[in-house]
Design a protein around this motif. Structure first.
Motif, PDB file in Angstrom:
ATOM      1  N   UNK A 106       0.819  -1.223   0.000  1.00 26.54           N
ATOM      2  CA  UNK A 106       0.000   0.000   0.000  1.00 26.54           C
ATOM      3  C   UNK A 106       0.852   1.273   0.000  1.00 26.54           C
ATOM      4  N   UNK A 107       2.072   1.196   0.566  1.00 24.05           N
ATOM      5  CA  UNK A 107       2.930   2.386   0.652  1.00 24.05           C
ATOM      6  C   UNK A 107       3.290   2.929  -0.728  1.00 24.05           C
ATOM      7  N   UNK A 108       3.233   2.088  -1.763  1.00 26.52           N
ATOM      8  CA  UNK A 108       3.579   2.540  -3.111  1.00 26.52           C
ATOM      9  C   UNK A 108       2.636   3.629  -3.606  1.00 26.52           C
ATOM     10  N   UNK A 109       1.443   3.683  -3.013  1.00 22.75           N
ATOM     11  CA  UNK A 109       0.435   4.642  -3.489  1.00 22.75           C
ATOM     12  C   UNK A 109       0.352   5.891  -2.615  1.00 22.75           C
ATOM     13  N   UNK A 110       1.070   5.873  -1.516  1.00 25.72           N
ATOM     14  CA  UNK A 110       0.955   6.958  -0.539  1.00 25.72           C
ATOM     15  C   UNK A 110       1.729   8.198  -0.994  1.00 25.72           C
TER      16      UNK A 110
END
Lengths: 270, 270
Positions: free
Chosen positions: B120-124
Protein backbone atom coordinates in the motif's frame (compact mmCIF):
# COMPACT_ATOMS: atom_id res chain seq x y z
CA UNK A 1 -44.65 -31.45 54.55
CA UNK A 2 -42.35 -34.38 53.87
CA UNK A 3 -39.38 -32.13 54.36
CA UNK A 4 -40.12 -31.61 58.02
CA UNK A 5 -39.14 -35.24 58.60
CA UNK A 6 -35.73 -34.64 57.10
CA UNK A 7 -32.87 -33.29 59.13
CA UNK A 8 -32.36 -29.61 59.74
CA UNK A 9 -29.63 -29.21 57.20
CA UNK A 10 -31.78 -30.34 54.32
CA UNK A 11 -34.78 -28.26 55.35
CA UNK A 12 -32.57 -25.20 55.54
CA UNK A 13 -31.14 -25.99 52.12
CA UNK A 14 -34.58 -26.32 50.54
CA UNK A 15 -35.72 -23.08 52.11
CA UNK A 16 -32.81 -21.21 50.57
CA UNK A 17 -33.52 -22.72 47.20
CA UNK A 18 -37.19 -21.81 47.51
CA UNK A 19 -36.39 -18.23 48.46
CA UNK A 20 -33.95 -17.96 45.55
CA UNK A 21 -36.58 -19.13 43.12
CA UNK A 22 -39.10 -16.61 44.39
CA UNK A 23 -36.52 -13.85 44.27
CA UNK A 24 -35.47 -14.93 40.80
CA UNK A 25 -39.06 -14.71 39.57
CA UNK A 26 -39.57 -11.28 41.07
CA UNK A 27 -36.28 -10.06 39.71
CA UNK A 28 -37.03 -11.32 36.20
CA UNK A 29 -40.40 -9.60 36.33
CA UNK A 30 -38.78 -6.37 37.48
CA UNK A 31 -36.42 -6.45 34.49
CA UNK A 32 -39.46 -5.73 32.30
CA UNK A 33 -39.26 -2.26 33.82
CA UNK A 34 -35.76 -1.86 32.37
CA UNK A 35 -37.15 -2.53 28.91
CA UNK A 36 -39.60 0.31 29.46
CA UNK A 37 -36.91 2.68 30.71
CA UNK A 38 -34.53 2.13 27.81
CA UNK A 39 -37.31 1.75 25.23
CA UNK A 40 -36.19 -1.60 23.88
CA UNK A 41 -37.83 -5.02 24.15
CA UNK A 42 -35.42 -7.95 24.13
CA UNK A 43 -36.05 -10.90 21.82
CA UNK A 44 -33.90 -13.06 24.05
CA UNK A 45 -34.23 -12.10 27.74
CA UNK A 46 -31.00 -13.98 28.46
CA UNK A 47 -28.97 -10.88 27.51
CA UNK A 48 -31.07 -8.56 29.64
CA UNK A 49 -30.72 -10.92 32.60
CA UNK A 50 -26.94 -11.26 32.16
CA UNK A 51 -26.48 -7.48 32.02
CA UNK A 52 -27.69 -7.16 35.60
CA UNK A 53 -25.54 -9.78 37.31
CA UNK A 54 -22.44 -8.29 38.88
CA UNK A 55 -19.52 -10.67 39.36
CA UNK A 56 -19.79 -10.27 43.16
CA UNK A 57 -23.30 -11.72 43.17
CA UNK A 58 -22.28 -15.37 43.63
CA UNK A 59 -19.47 -14.57 46.07
CA UNK A 60 -17.83 -16.59 47.68
CA UNK A 61 -18.68 -19.07 44.91
CA UNK A 62 -17.16 -18.66 41.45
CA UNK A 63 -19.52 -16.50 39.36
CA UNK A 64 -21.69 -18.81 37.26
CA UNK A 65 -22.62 -15.91 35.03
CA UNK A 66 -21.91 -12.18 35.15
CA UNK A 67 -22.08 -9.04 33.05
CA UNK A 68 -18.35 -8.53 32.41
CA UNK A 69 -18.36 -9.79 28.83
CA UNK A 70 -21.42 -7.70 27.96
CA UNK A 71 -19.69 -4.72 29.55
CA UNK A 72 -16.69 -5.39 27.29
CA UNK A 73 -18.66 -5.53 24.05
CA UNK A 74 -20.91 -2.66 25.19
CA UNK A 75 -17.89 -0.44 25.70
CA UNK A 76 -16.67 -1.37 22.23
CA UNK A 77 -19.93 -0.70 20.39
CA UNK A 78 -20.49 2.54 22.34
CA UNK A 79 -17.05 3.86 21.40
CA UNK A 80 -17.74 3.01 17.80
CA UNK A 81 -21.21 4.59 17.51
CA UNK A 82 -20.01 7.76 19.26
CA UNK A 83 -16.98 7.94 16.95
CA UNK A 84 -19.20 7.55 13.91
CA UNK A 85 -21.62 10.20 15.15
CA UNK A 86 -18.84 12.69 15.90
CA UNK A 87 -17.04 11.97 12.62
CA UNK A 88 -20.14 12.83 10.59
CA UNK A 89 -21.36 15.69 12.82
CA UNK A 90 -18.01 17.52 12.78
CA UNK A 91 -16.55 17.01 9.29
CA UNK A 92 -13.86 19.64 9.85
CA UNK A 93 -12.66 18.54 13.27
CA UNK A 94 -9.17 17.01 13.38
CA UNK A 95 -8.63 13.65 15.14
CA UNK A 96 -7.37 15.34 18.32
CA UNK A 97 -10.70 17.13 18.82
CA UNK A 98 -12.67 13.97 17.99
CA UNK A 99 -10.65 12.02 20.57
CA UNK A 100 -11.39 14.55 23.32
CA UNK A 101 -15.09 14.67 22.39
CA UNK A 102 -15.33 10.88 22.34
CA UNK A 103 -13.63 10.52 25.73
CA UNK A 104 -16.03 13.01 27.29
CA UNK A 105 -19.05 11.21 25.86
CA UNK A 106 -18.10 7.71 26.98
CA UNK A 107 -16.24 8.36 30.25
CA UNK A 108 -17.28 6.84 33.57
CA UNK A 109 -19.04 9.94 34.86
CA UNK A 110 -21.06 10.42 31.67
CA UNK A 111 -22.25 6.80 31.67
CA UNK A 112 -22.79 6.68 35.42
CA UNK A 113 -24.98 9.81 35.18
CA UNK A 114 -27.19 8.06 32.63
CA UNK A 115 -27.37 4.86 34.68
CA UNK A 116 -28.22 6.79 37.86
CA UNK A 117 -30.90 8.87 36.13
CA UNK A 118 -32.45 5.69 34.73
CA UNK A 119 -32.16 4.03 38.16
CA UNK A 120 -30.51 0.99 36.59
CA UNK A 121 -28.70 0.11 39.84
CA UNK A 122 -32.04 -0.90 41.40
CA UNK A 123 -32.04 -4.01 39.20
CA UNK A 124 -28.40 -5.00 39.66
CA UNK A 125 -27.65 -8.19 41.60
CA UNK A 126 -24.47 -7.73 43.57
CA UNK A 127 -22.96 -8.13 47.04
CA UNK A 128 -21.29 -4.76 47.50
CA UNK A 129 -21.73 -3.07 50.85
CA UNK A 130 -22.50 0.63 50.91
CA UNK A 131 -23.21 0.86 47.20
CA UNK A 132 -26.65 2.40 47.65
CA UNK A 133 -25.26 5.25 49.77
CA UNK A 134 -22.49 5.92 47.29
CA UNK A 135 -24.97 6.03 44.40
CA UNK A 136 -27.35 8.25 46.38
CA UNK A 137 -24.50 10.64 47.07
CA UNK A 138 -23.50 10.60 43.40
CA UNK A 139 -27.09 11.25 42.33
CA UNK A 140 -27.17 14.32 44.60
CA UNK A 141 -23.80 15.57 43.39
CA UNK A 142 -24.62 15.48 39.68
CA UNK A 143 -27.48 17.92 40.25
CA UNK A 144 -24.82 20.61 40.81
CA UNK A 145 -23.32 19.98 37.35
CA UNK A 146 -26.03 19.72 34.70
CA UNK A 147 -23.79 18.29 31.92
CA UNK A 148 -20.54 17.02 33.45
CA UNK A 149 -18.45 17.83 36.53
CA UNK A 150 -15.14 17.37 34.67
CA UNK A 151 -13.43 15.35 37.32
CA UNK A 152 -14.94 16.90 40.46
CA UNK A 153 -17.31 14.06 41.40
CA UNK A 154 -16.45 10.66 42.86
CA UNK A 155 -18.10 8.36 40.30
CA UNK A 156 -19.23 4.80 41.17
CA UNK A 157 -17.58 2.91 38.30
CA UNK A 158 -20.07 0.07 38.76
CA UNK A 159 -22.79 2.39 37.41
CA UNK A 160 -20.81 3.06 34.22
CA UNK A 161 -20.09 -0.65 33.88
CA UNK A 162 -23.78 -1.53 34.25
CA UNK A 163 -24.61 1.01 31.54
CA UNK A 164 -22.03 -0.58 29.24
CA UNK A 165 -23.41 -4.05 29.99
CA UNK A 166 -26.93 -2.89 29.06
CA UNK A 167 -25.60 -1.40 25.81
CA UNK A 168 -23.79 -4.67 25.15
CA UNK A 169 -26.98 -6.62 25.85
CA UNK A 170 -28.98 -4.58 23.33
CA UNK A 171 -26.22 -5.05 20.77
CA UNK A 172 -26.03 -8.82 21.28
CA UNK A 173 -29.81 -9.13 21.17
CA UNK A 174 -30.38 -6.91 18.13
CA UNK A 175 -27.00 -7.57 16.44
CA UNK A 176 -27.49 -4.07 15.01
CA UNK A 177 -25.26 -1.06 15.52
CA UNK A 178 -28.06 1.18 14.24
CA UNK A 179 -30.45 -0.14 16.89
CA UNK A 180 -27.87 0.51 19.61
CA UNK A 181 -27.49 4.11 18.48
CA UNK A 182 -31.26 4.60 18.14
CA UNK A 183 -31.86 3.28 21.68
CA UNK A 184 -28.99 4.98 23.49
CA UNK A 185 -28.70 8.30 21.69
CA UNK A 186 -31.79 9.49 23.55
CA UNK A 187 -30.44 8.33 26.90
CA UNK A 188 -26.99 9.82 26.31
CA UNK A 189 -28.39 13.26 25.43
CA UNK A 190 -27.06 15.90 25.63
CA UNK A 191 -24.12 14.61 23.55
CA UNK A 192 -21.11 16.74 24.54
CA UNK A 193 -20.14 18.95 21.58
CA UNK A 194 -17.10 21.18 20.86
CA UNK A 195 -19.20 23.98 22.37
CA UNK A 196 -19.97 22.20 25.63
CA UNK A 197 -16.65 20.31 25.95
CA UNK A 198 -14.68 21.45 28.98
CA UNK A 199 -11.22 20.64 30.22
CA UNK A 200 -10.55 19.39 33.73
CA UNK A 201 -9.89 22.17 36.27
CA UNK A 202 -6.27 21.09 36.75
CA UNK A 203 -5.58 21.56 33.02
CA UNK A 204 -7.60 24.76 32.91
CA UNK A 205 -5.67 26.16 35.88
CA UNK A 206 -2.31 25.43 34.22
CA UNK A 207 -3.47 27.05 30.97
CA UNK A 208 -4.88 30.07 32.81
CA UNK A 209 -1.64 30.58 34.75
CA UNK A 210 0.53 30.24 31.66
CA UNK A 211 -1.54 32.84 29.82
CA UNK A 212 -1.47 35.26 32.76
CA UNK A 213 2.16 34.53 33.71
CA UNK A 214 1.21 33.32 37.17
CA UNK A 215 3.37 30.77 38.95
CA UNK A 216 1.54 28.15 41.02
CA UNK A 217 2.33 24.70 42.32
CA UNK A 218 0.38 21.80 43.78
CA UNK A 219 1.38 20.42 47.17
CA UNK A 220 -0.05 17.26 48.73
CA UNK A 221 -1.25 17.90 52.28
CA UNK A 222 -1.12 15.39 55.10
CA UNK A 223 -3.08 12.29 54.15
CA UNK A 224 -4.62 9.82 56.53
CA UNK A 225 -5.87 6.35 55.62
CA UNK A 226 -9.12 7.60 54.14
CA UNK A 227 -8.62 11.21 53.09
CA UNK A 228 -6.19 12.95 50.82
CA UNK A 229 -5.53 16.70 50.62
CA UNK A 230 -4.19 19.06 47.97
CA UNK A 231 -3.18 22.72 48.24
CA UNK A 232 -2.48 25.13 45.39
CA UNK A 233 0.27 27.63 46.32
CA UNK A 234 0.79 30.95 44.56
CA UNK A 235 4.15 32.53 43.61
CA UNK A 236 7.17 32.79 45.88
CA UNK A 237 5.12 33.59 48.95
CA UNK A 238 3.40 30.21 48.80
CA UNK A 239 0.02 31.79 49.48
CA UNK A 240 -2.62 29.04 49.59
CA UNK A 241 -5.24 29.91 46.95
CA UNK A 242 -7.04 26.55 46.77
CA UNK A 243 -7.44 23.54 49.03
CA UNK A 244 -9.43 20.33 48.89
CA UNK A 245 -9.75 17.24 51.06
CA UNK A 246 -11.72 14.11 50.30
CA UNK A 247 -12.07 10.37 50.74
CA UNK A 248 -11.92 9.66 47.03
CA UNK A 249 -9.39 9.34 44.20
CA UNK A 250 -6.44 11.76 44.51
CA UNK A 251 -7.11 13.02 40.97
CA UNK A 252 -10.57 14.22 42.02
CA UNK A 253 -9.24 15.96 45.14
CA UNK A 254 -6.55 17.65 43.01
CA UNK A 255 -9.21 18.82 40.54
CA UNK A 256 -11.28 20.25 43.37
CA UNK A 257 -8.27 22.18 44.72
CA UNK A 258 -7.57 23.45 41.19
CA UNK A 259 -11.21 24.54 40.83
CA UNK A 260 -10.99 26.51 44.10
CA UNK A 261 -7.73 28.14 42.96
CA UNK A 262 -9.23 29.00 39.56
CA UNK A 263 -12.29 30.61 41.16
CA UNK A 264 -10.00 32.62 43.43
CA UNK A 265 -7.70 33.77 40.61
CA UNK A 266 -10.54 34.67 38.27
CA UNK A 267 -12.27 36.79 40.91
CA UNK A 268 -8.96 38.49 41.80
CA UNK A 269 -7.89 39.26 38.23
CA UNK A 270 -11.19 40.40 36.72
CA UNK B 1 5.04 27.53 -26.77
CA UNK B 2 3.92 30.92 -25.52
CA UNK B 3 5.45 30.18 -22.17
CA UNK B 4 8.98 30.18 -23.58
CA UNK B 5 8.64 33.95 -23.99
CA UNK B 6 7.90 34.38 -20.28
CA UNK B 7 10.61 34.71 -17.68
CA UNK B 8 12.30 31.73 -16.14
CA UNK B 9 10.39 31.94 -12.92
CA UNK B 10 7.01 31.64 -14.59
CA UNK B 11 8.07 28.84 -16.92
CA UNK B 12 9.36 26.90 -13.97
CA UNK B 13 6.09 27.49 -12.09
CA UNK B 14 3.98 26.32 -15.00
CA UNK B 15 6.10 23.24 -15.39
CA UNK B 16 5.51 22.30 -11.80
CA UNK B 17 1.78 22.78 -12.18
CA UNK B 18 1.77 20.77 -15.39
CA UNK B 19 3.77 17.99 -13.79
CA UNK B 20 1.41 17.97 -10.82
CA UNK B 21 -1.59 17.50 -13.08
CA UNK B 22 0.09 14.67 -14.94
CA UNK B 23 1.19 13.10 -11.70
CA UNK B 24 -2.29 13.50 -10.27
CA UNK B 25 -3.81 11.69 -13.24
CA UNK B 26 -1.28 8.87 -13.05
CA UNK B 27 -1.73 8.58 -9.32
CA UNK B 28 -5.52 8.44 -9.58
CA UNK B 29 -5.20 5.75 -12.23
CA UNK B 30 -2.81 3.79 -10.02
CA UNK B 31 -5.33 3.83 -7.18
CA UNK B 32 -7.46 1.46 -9.23
CA UNK B 33 -4.79 -1.08 -8.40
CA UNK B 34 -5.57 -0.61 -4.70
CA UNK B 35 -9.19 -1.53 -5.36
CA UNK B 36 -7.94 -4.77 -6.94
CA UNK B 37 -5.62 -5.53 -4.03
CA UNK B 38 -8.21 -5.05 -1.31
CA UNK B 39 -11.07 -6.45 -3.41
CA UNK B 40 -13.40 -3.50 -3.02
CA UNK B 41 -14.56 -0.96 -5.62
CA UNK B 42 -15.34 2.48 -4.25
CA UNK B 43 -18.60 4.19 -5.16
CA UNK B 44 -17.04 7.55 -4.35
CA UNK B 45 -13.33 7.65 -5.21
CA UNK B 46 -12.95 10.69 -2.97
CA UNK B 47 -12.48 8.40 0.05
CA UNK B 48 -9.93 6.22 -1.71
CA UNK B 49 -7.98 9.31 -2.76
CA UNK B 50 -8.04 10.82 0.72
CA UNK B 51 -6.77 7.60 2.30
CA UNK B 52 -3.48 7.93 0.44
CA UNK B 53 -2.57 11.54 1.23
CA UNK B 54 -0.22 11.79 4.19
CA UNK B 55 -0.26 15.10 6.06
CA UNK B 56 3.36 15.75 5.03
CA UNK B 57 2.43 15.78 1.35
CA UNK B 58 1.69 19.50 1.09
CA UNK B 59 4.57 20.53 3.33
CA UNK B 60 5.54 23.39 3.88
CA UNK B 61 1.98 24.46 3.05
CA UNK B 62 -0.88 23.60 5.40
CA UNK B 63 -2.35 20.25 4.33
CA UNK B 64 -5.40 20.90 2.14
CA UNK B 65 -6.51 17.34 2.66
CA UNK B 66 -4.99 14.34 4.39
CA UNK B 67 -5.84 10.88 5.66
CA UNK B 68 -5.79 11.56 9.42
CA UNK B 69 -9.56 11.62 9.89
CA UNK B 70 -10.00 8.41 7.89
CA UNK B 71 -7.24 6.87 10.00
CA UNK B 72 -9.22 7.87 13.11
CA UNK B 73 -12.50 6.32 12.01
CA UNK B 74 -10.68 3.32 10.48
CA UNK B 75 -9.06 2.58 13.84
CA UNK B 76 -12.46 2.82 15.51
CA UNK B 77 -14.33 0.51 13.13
CA UNK B 78 -11.43 -1.98 13.10
CA UNK B 79 -11.39 -2.21 16.90
CA UNK B 80 -15.13 -2.77 16.86
CA UNK B 81 -15.23 -5.48 14.19
CA UNK B 82 -12.34 -7.34 15.82
CA UNK B 83 -14.04 -7.10 19.22
CA UNK B 84 -17.27 -8.45 17.77
CA UNK B 85 -15.46 -11.30 16.02
CA UNK B 86 -13.54 -12.28 19.16
CA UNK B 87 -16.61 -11.98 21.38
CA UNK B 88 -18.55 -14.45 19.24
CA UNK B 89 -15.61 -16.75 18.44
CA UNK B 90 -14.59 -17.17 22.09
CA UNK B 91 -17.82 -17.25 24.11
CA UNK B 92 -16.04 -18.46 27.24
CA UNK B 93 -13.11 -16.03 27.23
CA UNK B 94 -13.16 -13.39 29.95
CA UNK B 95 -12.67 -9.70 29.06
CA UNK B 96 -8.95 -9.80 29.97
CA UNK B 97 -8.26 -12.42 27.32
CA UNK B 98 -10.41 -10.59 24.75
CA UNK B 99 -8.47 -7.37 25.43
CA UNK B 100 -5.11 -9.05 24.85
CA UNK B 101 -6.36 -10.76 21.69
CA UNK B 102 -7.80 -7.52 20.35
CA UNK B 103 -4.60 -5.58 21.01
CA UNK B 104 -2.52 -8.18 19.17
CA UNK B 105 -4.89 -8.10 16.18
CA UNK B 106 -4.98 -4.34 15.75
CA UNK B 107 -1.52 -3.25 16.89
CA UNK B 108 0.91 -1.31 14.69
CA UNK B 109 3.00 -4.30 13.69
CA UNK B 110 -0.01 -6.40 12.71
CA UNK B 111 -1.48 -3.61 10.54
CA UNK B 112 1.90 -2.60 9.10
CA UNK B 113 2.53 -6.21 8.07
CA UNK B 114 -0.74 -6.23 6.11
CA UNK B 115 0.00 -2.85 4.51
CA UNK B 116 3.53 -3.93 3.54
CA UNK B 117 2.35 -7.26 2.10
CA UNK B 118 -0.28 -5.39 0.04
CA UNK B 119 2.34 -2.83 -1.00
CA UNK B 120 0.00 0.00 0.00
CA UNK B 121 2.93 2.39 0.65
CA UNK B 122 3.58 2.54 -3.11
CA UNK B 123 0.43 4.64 -3.49
CA UNK B 124 0.96 6.96 -0.54
CA UNK B 125 1.72 10.63 -1.26
CA UNK B 126 4.11 11.95 1.36
CA UNK B 127 7.33 13.85 1.80
CA UNK B 128 9.16 11.62 4.24
CA UNK B 129 12.82 10.97 3.55
CA UNK B 130 14.11 7.43 3.91
CA UNK B 131 10.66 5.87 4.22
CA UNK B 132 11.21 3.40 1.37
CA UNK B 133 14.38 2.03 3.00
CA UNK B 134 12.63 1.69 6.35
CA UNK B 135 9.71 -0.16 4.78
CA UNK B 136 12.05 -2.38 2.77
CA UNK B 137 13.90 -3.27 5.95
CA UNK B 138 10.61 -3.97 7.75
CA UNK B 139 9.41 -6.16 4.86
CA UNK B 140 12.59 -8.23 5.16
CA UNK B 141 12.35 -8.47 8.95
CA UNK B 142 8.78 -9.79 9.03
CA UNK B 143 9.83 -12.81 6.99
CA UNK B 144 11.63 -14.04 10.11
CA UNK B 145 8.38 -13.97 12.13
CA UNK B 146 5.49 -15.51 10.18
CA UNK B 147 2.70 -14.26 12.48
CA UNK B 148 4.04 -11.50 14.75
CA UNK B 149 7.45 -10.56 16.18
CA UNK B 150 5.98 -9.51 19.56
CA UNK B 151 7.91 -6.31 19.91
CA UNK B 152 11.19 -7.31 18.23
CA UNK B 153 10.75 -5.38 14.95
CA UNK B 154 10.99 -1.63 14.40
CA UNK B 155 7.60 -0.95 12.80
CA UNK B 156 6.98 2.05 10.50
CA UNK B 157 3.84 3.47 12.14
CA UNK B 158 2.94 5.21 8.88
CA UNK B 159 2.20 1.78 7.37
CA UNK B 160 -0.26 0.96 10.15
CA UNK B 161 -1.83 4.41 9.80
CA UNK B 162 -2.25 3.96 6.05
CA UNK B 163 -3.96 0.62 6.67
CA UNK B 164 -6.34 2.27 9.14
CA UNK B 165 -7.06 5.06 6.64
CA UNK B 166 -7.93 2.50 3.95
CA UNK B 167 -10.24 0.69 6.39
CA UNK B 168 -11.80 4.07 7.25
CA UNK B 169 -12.24 4.85 3.55
CA UNK B 170 -14.08 1.57 2.90
CA UNK B 171 -16.28 2.22 5.92
CA UNK B 172 -17.14 5.78 4.85
CA UNK B 173 -17.82 4.67 1.29
CA UNK B 174 -19.90 1.60 2.15
CA UNK B 175 -21.30 2.89 5.47
CA UNK B 176 -21.41 -0.80 6.40
CA UNK B 177 -19.60 -2.52 9.22
CA UNK B 178 -20.33 -5.89 7.59
CA UNK B 179 -18.64 -4.80 4.37
CA UNK B 180 -15.58 -3.64 6.31
CA UNK B 181 -15.28 -7.03 7.97
CA UNK B 182 -15.88 -8.91 4.72
CA UNK B 183 -13.14 -6.92 2.95
CA UNK B 184 -10.52 -6.86 5.68
CA UNK B 185 -10.96 -10.22 7.35
CA UNK B 186 -9.19 -11.84 4.40
CA UNK B 187 -6.33 -9.33 4.53
CA UNK B 188 -5.94 -9.60 8.31
CA UNK B 189 -5.66 -13.40 8.24
CA UNK B 190 -4.38 -15.19 10.22
CA UNK B 191 -6.40 -13.61 13.04
CA UNK B 192 -4.37 -14.11 16.22
CA UNK B 193 -6.18 -16.62 18.47
CA UNK B 194 -5.68 -17.72 22.10
CA UNK B 195 -3.52 -20.51 20.64
CA UNK B 196 -1.23 -18.21 18.64
CA UNK B 197 -1.22 -15.27 21.07
CA UNK B 198 2.23 -14.66 22.53
CA UNK B 199 3.51 -12.32 25.19
CA UNK B 200 6.38 -9.90 24.62
CA UNK B 201 9.81 -11.37 25.47
CA UNK B 202 10.30 -8.95 28.39
CA UNK B 203 7.10 -10.22 30.03
CA UNK B 204 7.93 -13.83 29.15
CA UNK B 205 11.41 -13.47 30.66
CA UNK B 206 10.01 -12.11 33.94
CA UNK B 207 7.45 -14.93 34.12
CA UNK B 208 10.08 -17.55 33.29
CA UNK B 209 12.45 -16.23 35.98
CA UNK B 210 9.72 -16.07 38.61
CA UNK B 211 8.74 -19.68 37.89
CA UNK B 212 12.34 -20.91 37.99
CA UNK B 213 13.38 -18.68 40.92
CA UNK B 214 16.03 -16.92 38.84
CA UNK B 215 17.02 -13.33 39.64
CA UNK B 216 17.76 -11.07 36.69
CA UNK B 217 17.80 -7.34 36.07
CA UNK B 218 17.86 -5.05 33.06
CA UNK B 219 20.60 -2.45 32.76
CA UNK B 220 20.74 0.26 30.14
CA UNK B 221 24.13 0.33 28.39
CA UNK B 222 25.86 3.43 27.09
CA UNK B 223 23.60 5.16 24.56
CA UNK B 224 24.73 7.48 21.83
CA UNK B 225 22.47 9.83 19.86
CA UNK B 226 21.18 7.09 17.57
CA UNK B 227 21.58 3.79 19.38
CA UNK B 228 20.39 2.46 22.69
CA UNK B 229 21.63 -0.66 24.45
CA UNK B 230 20.21 -3.04 27.04
CA UNK B 231 21.89 -5.83 28.99
CA UNK B 232 20.23 -8.56 31.04
CA UNK B 233 22.31 -9.47 34.09
CA UNK B 234 21.96 -12.74 36.00
CA UNK B 235 22.07 -13.21 39.78
CA UNK B 236 24.60 -11.67 42.14
CA UNK B 237 27.52 -12.21 39.75
CA UNK B 238 25.93 -9.88 37.19
CA UNK B 239 26.72 -12.29 34.38
CA UNK B 240 25.51 -10.80 31.09
CA UNK B 241 23.09 -13.30 29.55
CA UNK B 242 21.47 -11.06 26.93
CA UNK B 243 22.42 -7.85 25.12
CA UNK B 244 20.88 -5.80 22.34
CA UNK B 245 21.73 -2.53 20.62
CA UNK B 246 19.66 -0.71 18.05
CA UNK B 247 18.67 2.60 16.50
CA UNK B 248 14.99 2.16 17.31
CA UNK B 249 12.58 2.52 20.21
CA UNK B 250 14.08 1.54 23.58
CA UNK B 251 11.19 -0.86 24.18
CA UNK B 252 12.17 -2.88 21.11
CA UNK B 253 15.84 -2.99 22.12
CA UNK B 254 14.81 -4.14 25.60
CA UNK B 255 12.63 -6.88 24.09
CA UNK B 256 15.54 -8.05 21.94
CA UNK B 257 17.83 -8.26 24.97
CA UNK B 258 15.10 -10.18 26.82
CA UNK B 259 14.75 -12.57 23.89
CA UNK B 260 18.51 -13.23 23.90
CA UNK B 261 18.43 -13.84 27.66
CA UNK B 262 15.43 -16.16 27.35
CA UNK B 263 17.11 -18.22 24.62
CA UNK B 264 20.21 -18.47 26.81
CA UNK B 265 18.30 -19.50 29.95
CA UNK B 266 16.11 -22.04 28.14
CA UNK B 267 19.13 -23.73 26.55
CA UNK B 268 20.94 -23.76 29.92
CA UNK B 269 18.05 -25.12 31.97
CA UNK B 270 16.72 -27.78 29.62
Amino acid sequence: MLLIKEDDGIIQYMRVLFLDEEEEKEWLLSLKEVEGIIGYTFNNKKWLREAFIHYTFYYPEEPRECNQRLEYIGDSVLNFVIDTELFTSYPDSPPGVLTRLKSANVDNEKLARVAAKCGLHRFLRHQLLGLDDWIQNFSNEILKYPVHSNGLIDTPKILANTMEAVIGAVFRDSTSVDTVWKVFKRLLEPIISPQTLQVHPTTELHEFCQKNRIIIRFVEGSNDEKNSTYHVLLGNNNEVIGTATGACKKEIVKNRAAKAALDHLKSTIS
